[in-house]
Every structure is written in C-alpha cells, then in structure tokens.
Design a protein around this motif. Structure first.
Motif, short mmCIF file in Angstrom:
data_model
loop_
_atom_site.label_atom_id
_atom_site.label_comp_id
_atom_site.label_asym_id
_atom_site.label_seq_id
_atom_site.Cartn_x
_atom_site.Cartn_y
_atom_site.Cartn_z
N ILE A 19 0.86 -1.20 0.00
CA ILE A 19 0.00 0.00 0.00
C ILE A 19 0.88 1.24 0.00
N ALA A 20 1.16 1.75 -1.19
CA ALA A 20 2.09 2.88 -1.33
C ALA A 20 1.59 4.11 -0.59
N ALA A 21 0.26 4.27 -0.51
CA ALA A 21 -0.31 5.46 0.12
C ALA A 21 0.00 5.54 1.61
N LEU A 22 0.40 4.43 2.21
CA LEU A 22 0.69 4.44 3.65
C LEU A 22 2.13 4.84 3.95
N SER A 23 2.88 5.17 2.90
CA SER A 23 4.29 5.47 3.09
C SER A 23 4.58 6.91 2.71
N GLY A 24 5.38 7.59 3.51
CA GLY A 24 5.80 8.94 3.15
C GLY A 24 5.80 9.87 4.36
N ILE A 25 6.54 10.96 4.21
CA ILE A 25 6.72 11.93 5.30
C ILE A 25 6.40 13.31 4.75
N ALA A 26 5.55 14.07 5.45
CA ALA A 26 5.18 15.40 4.98
C ALA A 26 4.98 16.33 6.16
N SER A 76 15.34 11.35 6.73
CA SER A 76 14.44 12.41 6.29
C SER A 76 14.89 13.79 6.78
N ASP A 77 14.99 14.75 5.85
CA ASP A 77 15.30 16.13 6.22
C ASP A 77 14.15 16.75 7.01
N ILE A 78 12.92 16.39 6.65
CA ILE A 78 11.76 16.94 7.37
C ILE A 78 11.81 16.52 8.84
N VAL A 79 12.09 15.24 9.07
CA VAL A 79 12.17 14.74 10.45
C VAL A 79 13.33 15.40 11.19
N LEU A 135 13.64 15.09 17.90
CA LEU A 135 13.65 14.02 18.91
C LEU A 135 13.64 12.66 18.23
N VAL A 136 12.78 12.54 17.21
CA VAL A 136 12.68 11.26 16.49
C VAL A 136 14.00 10.98 15.75
N ALA A 137 14.58 12.02 15.18
CA ALA A 137 15.86 11.84 14.48
C ALA A 137 16.94 11.36 15.46
#
Lengths: 290, 161
Positions: free
Chosen positions: A57-64, A84-87, A93-95
């Motif tokens: 399920i490609a729609a479940l993947s990604g960061i925005a 991820s640069d966004i993260v 904290l997650v990074a």
C-alpha cells in the motif's frame, strides 16, 4: 523454530485491508515491517490464521509537513525516517532516537506504524510519540479518527487500535524555536531493547523549561510519563525531579534488568537528559548573542 | 488455509519462479528451495544477523521476511555478491586480518559491512561498530572485523591501509 502454517493476503489499499480484517475476524493479523511479528511467529508465540500484508500500500508510506504537524505514514520504514530532512528539522527528537531503533537491517524493513501499533513498552518510538504529545491516525469501517498519544497506550501491547482497524499515520507537532528535547537509553548492546530509556520534550522559557513531558520506556507495561518529575523539572529542580521518580515509576524486573536497576537508571537518565535540554537552551542563547 | 502461492523474483540476477507456503521464510527459501546455503540460519528471530541478505538493494533479515513477500523483488545473497567481485577487497581484508574463525557470521557480516562502505567516506570505528551491531560474531571479539572494514574504507578512499 518455524512458524505454524498461516494463509497470506496482500492488501492493495487501506479499504482492502479493512475488508480483509472484517472477513477473517480474530484470526487475522496485519503484517507491517514484520520485524517483531515474524519473530513471534517463528517462536510460535503467535499463530494467526492469516496475515494481511500492508507492504504493497504505497499510500501508507511517506513523510510530509502538514498543518504544523510532521505526518509520517504508517508503512514508512525506519531507514527513511532516519534519513528524512523533514524529520531532522521538525521532529529532531525522532531523528535522535532513530539510530537506537534496532540495527541497520532491521531499520531497512521495520516501520514506524508497526512499532507504534505493536507498542513494545521498551521501544523508542512509542516513547517519542508520547513525549511529543503526538497523535495516531486510525482508519476503521466508519472512517478515520485521531487518538492523542496520552490516550493511545492502554496496557502491555494494548493500544487504542481496535481489532478491525488499521493504524494509518503518526502526527507529531513540528518543533518550534522554543522546543527542546532530550533522548537517552541504556541498552546492553547498541540497538537492542533498552534496560531503561527516556524521551523528553519541553518548551524553553528564558533559562527555564516549561511544558515538560518525560516519557520513560522499558520501565512498565507501556511507555510511562513521569508526571511528578515533570512538574519538579518545570520548577527548575532536577534533584527534586529525580526524587519524584520514586512515586512516578514502579519498574518490574524483566529479562534486561531488575526493577531496582531500572529505578536507578531512571534517575541517571533524567539528570543527563535534562542536561541535554539545558545545553540546547545555552547554545540557543549563544546563537542569539552572536 | 495455508494455500501455496506462486512467486517470481530474481535471485543473484537469475529469474526464479517457485510455489511456496506463506510461512516459508526468505532465508529458508534461499537455502532449502534454491540450495543457496551461503546465507546462514542462526537465531531465527532477528537478533544474530547470520541470515542477512539484500532485497531490492538493502540488507534485511532473511528470517524476518517471508518468501511470498519477495514476489517481484530483486534478491542478492553472498553467493551473487561474492561472484560479482564487488567485495573481493573486503573478503581479502577479512582473511588478512583474521576477521573470521568459524565463518558462520561472515556472509552476513560482509553484506552488512558492504552496505556501510558503499555509502562512501571514511566511517569512524564507532560508526563501523554501530553498523555491524546487529551481527553477532562468537569467535573474533569484533576488533579484527572492525580493523578489516576500516582498512577497506581507507583503501577505497585511496589512502594507505
């Protein structure tokens, strides 16, 4: 050991996964990255009738970045989150936690949604979700609902996700210039589950910390907030916060360490993580002067 | 309930079509169905790293992925990577530095090390240790393995080992 026999179905969409869950009922398990589930199948700790694979399920993947939140799709792999640069910019904290999540090969396959749905009390990401006061997006037959992290963890491996529902995304409030965080864990081997760990967030107000959230992991049935210690830390008294942990935490003995050791480590974690957050206040002030 | 499923994938560049039970792990598929016994089976719950293989270019635990999940995938094992010559220098360094004794962890260790080295640059010893932290070796004590990986990183960056 080898798993007991089970059937296998690939879900093509979230709706498809929900339909398969309804069709197969209690015997069905959702398969995300599989880095915990397949291990439990191999050890025959779990023997579902059918696995519903979410990996297509490609729609479940990604960061925005959306509406002030970092939104991470449930099937986003740990390695993607780590890179991820966004993260890195908006959920530091997650990074900071990500290098401690499993090992390289595990991070290539494991997913954030899988980790949050499995809710291992010693895992890093559930504690990060709790420390950040994030939200969990859950899809069911009647639509999608959001559950706050404080209401999400219900018990040992128990969460707000119902048997007929699919966790679809994690939403974390994006960091602001006043956001502070700290992260530390004590595992026996890098990448293994910690004997005890702490994910913390706060808001810098001058030289003091406000809105402190301390999420301990590896010390209970779920990630645990140390609320009395949070209040003491917001009052600027680290040692009072360490003392308050005695009533905040009651860690049971487990395979990693005794409850007494975990209790001791919790205090060490608090002092060091507070120092991390204070250092970031100082460096922010230095930056302001320069 | 455990109906067998058809899968088609490439393994070390060769097309493979098989019918497998859903419960068959990738590493057992490679070893028992295809006879590629270079990938080893250790703990079978994701801790030891002996079963490390590449799927679509990245290393994974062969015991924590199902063969049915590899339908359409590109799988590479130590046999293919070794034959390609891509890690000949790493294998040579492992031999030279005594970075293996019984050899059980070595295929997984090599593929894991290669993933780090392929990023380029000169990883620190700490970064090397972190990257191989998911691969148990019960013989060497790791120092020689770190030495070998560090030496290859230096060689590939054009400096003296």
């Amino acid at each position: 050991m080898k798993p007991a026999p089970f059937a296998y179905a690939k879900a093509r969409s979230v709706e498809d996964a929900l339909r398969l869950l309804r069709e197969h009922g209690e015997g069905a398990r959702l398969l995300a990255g599989g880095q915990s589930l397949i291990a439990t199948l191999n050890m025959r700790l779990s023997s579902p009738a059918i696995l519903i694979d979410l990996n297509e399920i490609a729609a479940l993947s990604g960061i925005a970045l959306r509406d002030g939140d970092v939104v991470i799709g449930a099937m986003t792999r740990h390695a993607e989150v780590q890179q991820s640069d966004i993260v890195a910019s908006h959920a530091p904290l997650v990074a900071a936690a990500m290098p401690h999540v499993g090992h390289a090969a595990i991070r290539n396959r494991g997913t954030i949604g899988g980790s949050i749905a499995f809710a291992d009390p010693a895992a890093e990401l559930p504690a990060c979700l709790l420390a950040l006061g994030g939200r969990v997006e859950i899809a069911g037959a009647t639509g999608t609902r959001m559950v706050a992290a404080d209401d999400y963890f219900r018990g040992l491996y128990e969460t707000a996700v119902g048997a007929d529902e699919v966790l679809t995304a994690i939403r974390l409030p994006a960091a602001t210039p006043a956001s502070r965080f700290g992260f530390l864990e004590f595992p026996r081997r890098h990448g293994d589950y910690a004997m005890a760990g702490l994910a913390a967030t706060a808001r810098a107000d001058g030289a003091s910390l406000k809105d402190v959230r301390l999420a301990y992991f590896g010390v209970g049935m779920t990630p645990v907030r140390a609320r009395k210690a949070e209040a003491a830390l917001a009052g600027g008294d680290v040692e009072a916060a360490v003392t308050a942990l005695v009533s905040d935490l009651d860690p049971p003995d487990d395979i990693q360490a005794s409850g007494a050791v975990k209790r001791h480590l919790a205090g060490v974690l608090l002092r060091r993580v507070t120092a991390q957050m204070d250092a970031r206040i100082e460096s922010a002030h230095d930056g302001g002067k320069a | 309930m455990s109906r067998q499923l058809d899968i088609a994938l490439t393994v070390n560049g060769e097309r493979v079509s098989e019918r497998v039970e859903p419960r068959l792990n990738l590493v057992d598929f490679l070893r028992d169905t295809l006879g590629l016994t270079g990938s080893h089976v250790g703990c079978e719950h994701g801790v030891c790293g002996a079963c490390t293989v590449r799927v679509n270019g990245t290393i994974v635990r062969g015991c924590l992925m199902l063969a049915v999940q590899c339908d359409g995938a590109r799988v590479e094992t130590i046999e293919g990577v070794s034959d390609s010559g891509a890690i000949a220098d790493l294998q040579e360094a492992f031999t030279r530095r005594n970075a293996l004794q019984c050899g059980y962890c070595t295929p997984g260790m090599l593929l894991t090390a290669q993933e780090l080295l392929a990023r380029g640059g000169l990883p620190t010893r700490e970064e090397i240790r972190e990257h191989i932290s998911g691969n148990y070796c019960r013989c060497t004590g790791y120092h020689a393995i770190v030495d070998a990986i560090e030496a290859v990183a230096q060689q590939r960056n054009g400096s003296k080992a």
